[in-house]
Write a protein that holds these residues in place. Structure first.
Motif, PDB file in Angstrom:
ATOM      1  N   GLN A 115      -2.579 -10.704  -5.184  1.00  0.00           N
ATOM      2  CA  GLN A 115      -3.246  -9.601  -4.497  1.00  0.00           C
ATOM      3  C   GLN A 115      -3.110  -9.659  -2.978  1.00  0.00           C
ATOM      4  O   GLN A 115      -3.844  -8.974  -2.264  1.00  0.00           O
ATOM      5  CB  GLN A 115      -4.728  -9.524  -4.919  1.00  0.00           C
ATOM      6  N   ALA A 116      -2.162 -10.460  -2.504  1.00  0.00           N
ATOM      7  CA  ALA A 116      -1.915 -10.535  -1.066  1.00  0.00           C
ATOM      8  C   ALA A 116      -0.706  -9.715  -0.655  1.00  0.00           C
ATOM      9  O   ALA A 116      -0.401  -9.613   0.517  1.00  0.00           O
ATOM     10  CB  ALA A 116      -1.699 -11.991  -0.640  1.00  0.00           C
ATOM     11  N   SER A 149      -1.627  -9.225   3.221  1.00  0.00           N
ATOM     12  CA  SER A 149      -2.731 -10.001   3.813  1.00  0.00           C
ATOM     13  C   SER A 149      -2.415 -11.479   3.981  1.00  0.00           C
ATOM     14  O   SER A 149      -3.320 -12.285   4.223  1.00  0.00           O
ATOM     15  CB  SER A 149      -3.996  -9.842   2.958  1.00  0.00           C
ATOM     16  N   LEU A 150      -1.154 -11.865   3.872  1.00  0.00           N
ATOM     17  CA  LEU A 150      -0.807 -13.283   3.991  1.00  0.00           C
ATOM     18  C   LEU A 150      -1.165 -13.825   5.376  1.00  0.00           C
ATOM     19  O   LEU A 150      -0.888 -13.200   6.396  1.00  0.00           O
ATOM     20  CB  LEU A 150       0.680 -13.503   3.744  1.00  0.00           C
ATOM     21  N   ALA A 151      -1.773 -15.021   5.375  1.00  0.00           N
ATOM     22  CA  ALA A 151      -2.018 -15.747   6.613  1.00  0.00           C
ATOM     23  C   ALA A 151      -0.770 -16.538   6.990  1.00  0.00           C
ATOM     24  O   ALA A 151       0.169 -16.670   6.204  1.00  0.00           O
ATOM     25  CB  ALA A 151      -3.206 -16.690   6.434  1.00  0.00           C
ATOM     26  N   LEU A 190     -13.007 -10.896  -1.275  1.00  0.00           N
ATOM     27  CA  LEU A 190     -13.315  -9.570  -0.729  1.00  0.00           C
ATOM     28  C   LEU A 190     -12.182  -9.024   0.124  1.00  0.00           C
ATOM     29  O   LEU A 190     -12.090  -7.814   0.337  1.00  0.00           O
ATOM     30  CB  LEU A 190     -14.619  -9.635   0.075  1.00  0.00           C
ATOM     31  N   ASN A 191     -11.344  -9.904   0.640  1.00  0.00           N
ATOM     32  CA  ASN A 191     -10.226  -9.462   1.471  1.00  0.00           C
ATOM     33  C   ASN A 191      -9.017  -9.048   0.635  1.00  0.00           C
ATOM     34  O   ASN A 191      -8.063  -8.494   1.169  1.00  0.00           O
ATOM     35  CB  ASN A 191      -9.811 -10.576   2.434  1.00  0.00           C
ATOM     36  N   ARG A 222      -4.581  -1.903   5.922  1.00  0.00           N
ATOM     37  CA  ARG A 222      -4.130  -2.996   5.062  1.00  0.00           C
ATOM     38  C   ARG A 222      -4.594  -2.786   3.626  1.00  0.00           C
ATOM     39  O   ARG A 222      -4.399  -3.664   2.782  1.00  0.00           O
ATOM     40  CB  ARG A 222      -4.648  -4.335   5.585  1.00  0.00           C
ATOM     41  N   ASP A 223      -5.208  -1.668   3.361  1.00  0.00           N
ATOM     42  CA  ASP A 223      -5.651  -1.347   2.009  1.00  0.00           C
ATOM     43  C   ASP A 223      -4.423  -1.083   1.147  1.00  0.00           C
ATOM     44  O   ASP A 223      -3.633  -0.170   1.418  1.00  0.00           O
ATOM     45  CB  ASP A 223      -6.550  -0.115   2.030  1.00  0.00           C
ATOM     46  N   ARG A 224      -4.265  -1.854   0.090  1.00  0.00           N
ATOM     47  CA  ARG A 224      -3.035  -1.775  -0.696  1.00  0.00           C
ATOM     48  C   ARG A 224      -2.914  -0.456  -1.456  1.00  0.00           C
ATOM     49  O   ARG A 224      -1.807   0.058  -1.626  1.00  0.00           O
ATOM     50  CB  ARG A 224      -2.930  -2.970  -1.649  1.00  0.00           C
ATOM     51  N   ASP A 225      -4.017   0.112  -1.917  1.00  0.00           N
ATOM     52  CA  ASP A 225      -3.936   1.409  -2.583  1.00  0.00           C
ATOM     53  C   ASP A 225      -3.364   2.471  -1.643  1.00  0.00           C
ATOM     54  O   ASP A 225      -2.497   3.265  -2.025  1.00  0.00           O
ATOM     55  CB  ASP A 225      -5.318   1.844  -3.072  1.00  0.00           C
ATOM     56  N   THR A 226      -3.860   2.492  -0.415  1.00  0.00           N
ATOM     57  CA  THR A 226      -3.364   3.454   0.575  1.00  0.00           C
ATOM     58  C   THR A 226      -1.894   3.219   0.857  1.00  0.00           C
ATOM     59  O   THR A 226      -1.100   4.174   0.952  1.00  0.00           O
ATOM     60  CB  THR A 226      -4.175   3.333   1.874  1.00  0.00           C
ATOM     61  N   LEU A 227      -1.505   1.969   0.980  1.00  0.00           N
ATOM     62  CA  LEU A 227      -0.110   1.644   1.268  1.00  0.00           C
ATOM     63  C   LEU A 227       0.804   2.008   0.101  1.00  0.00           C
ATOM     64  O   LEU A 227       1.910   2.537   0.306  1.00  0.00           O
ATOM     65  CB  LEU A 227       0.015   0.155   1.595  1.00  0.00           C
ATOM     66  N   VAL A 228       0.358   1.748  -1.136  1.00  0.00           N
ATOM     67  CA  VAL A 228       1.169   2.111  -2.304  1.00  0.00           C
ATOM     68  C   VAL A 228       1.386   3.616  -2.357  1.00  0.00           C
ATOM     69  O   VAL A 228       2.504   4.095  -2.599  1.00  0.00           O
ATOM     70  CB  VAL A 228       0.502   1.611  -3.603  1.00  0.00           C
ATOM     71  N   ARG A 229       0.328   4.374  -2.119  1.00  0.00           N
ATOM     72  CA  ARG A 229       0.481   5.836  -2.127  1.00  0.00           C
ATOM     73  C   ARG A 229       1.482   6.283  -1.071  1.00  0.00           C
ATOM     74  O   ARG A 229       2.339   7.135  -1.331  1.00  0.00           O
ATOM     75  CB  ARG A 229      -0.874   6.518  -1.905  1.00  0.00           C
TER      76      ARG A 229
END
Length: 283
Positions: free
Chosen positions: A83-84, A165-167, A5-6, A187-194
């Motif tokens: 996906q991290a 999202s890497l620990a 989920l993360n 940290r939402d990747r879609d938002t960051l890619v845009r």
């Protein structure tokens, strides 16, 4: 099917609608002409370079959820859990640009990544020459540019790897960090890619509209570059070493290092270490 989920997958359709110039489904004002998301690949840069050898790929974007053979500068590997991270490559053709100015494109990409992270993730991102993106002195993103063609028009593939999202125990090296570890606001990747692709497009368009003059771009880069004013060690090709203070970025995008003898040396390629003191190192 995804279970973490993360770390949800990228929404390729939504990204295309927001970023790609498609008459029926996308924004016709968008800069990018194609966007693909693949589950896994060796290297998004290598894939785009191969595609460019057989077709027109200007303004294509390729993203991978997992990159097994990601590369950084000097052929260093860059691998992250699936996906991290954001692993993306773009191809840009620069009609009318002289080959000697092609080296400014990865620096432009660095400025774009810094501005996107400051605005959206709300982290104090800055640049280490030439195009490592740091937060708190630790590397959160790297950029690799590779030439696809030189003539008739220069075309370059620019790859960006961003740790999202890497620990701590997933980081490739202790000097790295991630947006999660830096408590980023987004940290939402879609938002960051845009955000990343829009900043990159805006910076590219400004440079293009200035007839490839680097004055404004160089000023923006200097403002964001933490290397300037720092005491550094530059390890050059051939294992030659220079220690001094980084005093400027010249018109060719090279780092100017002033040695103890007062002599300035323009560094075009090499490993740069920020020094804390005579025998210590920051990064």
């Amino acid at each position: 099917m995804w279970t973490d989920l993360n770390r949800p997958p990228l929404d390729a359709d939504a990204l295309r609608r927001a970023l790609v110039r498609e008459p029926e489904t996308g924004d016709p004002r968008a800069f990018w002409t194609r966007l693909d998301v693949v589950a896994e690949t060796g290297s998004t840069n290598a894939d785009l370079l191969a595609r460019a050898a057989t077709e027109d790929c200007d303004r294509h974007v390729l993203l991978a959820e997992f990159q097994g053979s990601g590369r950084g500068r000097h052929q260093r590997t860059w691998v992250s859990p699936a996906q991290a991270q954001i692993a993306l490559s773009v191809l840009l053709t620069m009609r009318g640009l002289g080959p000697s100015d092609m080296g400014w494109l990865p620096l432009l990409a660095g400025v774009a990544v810094v501005d996107a992270l400051r605005a959206v993730a709300e982290v104090p991102a800055e640049l280490k020459w030439p195009n490592d993106v740091l937060v708190g002195g630790r590397k959160v993103a790297g950029i690799l540019a590779e030439v696809a063609t030189v003539s008739p028009d220069p075309a370059v593939v620019v790859g960006v790897g961003l740790n999202v999202s890497l620990a701590e125990d997933e980081l490739p090296v202790p000097e790295a960090t991630s947006l999660a570890l830096e408590n980023a606001a987004v940290r939402d990747r879609d938002t960051l890619v845009r955000a990343l692709l829009r900043e990159l497009a805006d910076r590219w368009q400004q440079w293009h509209d200035a007839d490839w003059d680097v004055t404004e771009l160089a000023a923006a880069y200097r403002e964001r570059c933490v290397t300037l004013g720092a005491r550094v060690r530059a390890v050059l090709p051939g294992d030659r070493e220079i220690v001094g203070v980084a005093v400027d970025i010249d018109g060719d995008g090279r780092l100017v290092v002033r040695g103890a003898d007062g002599v300035d040396t323009a560094v075009a390629a090499g490993d740069i270490t920020h020094l804390r003191r005579e025998d210590g190192e920051l990064a």
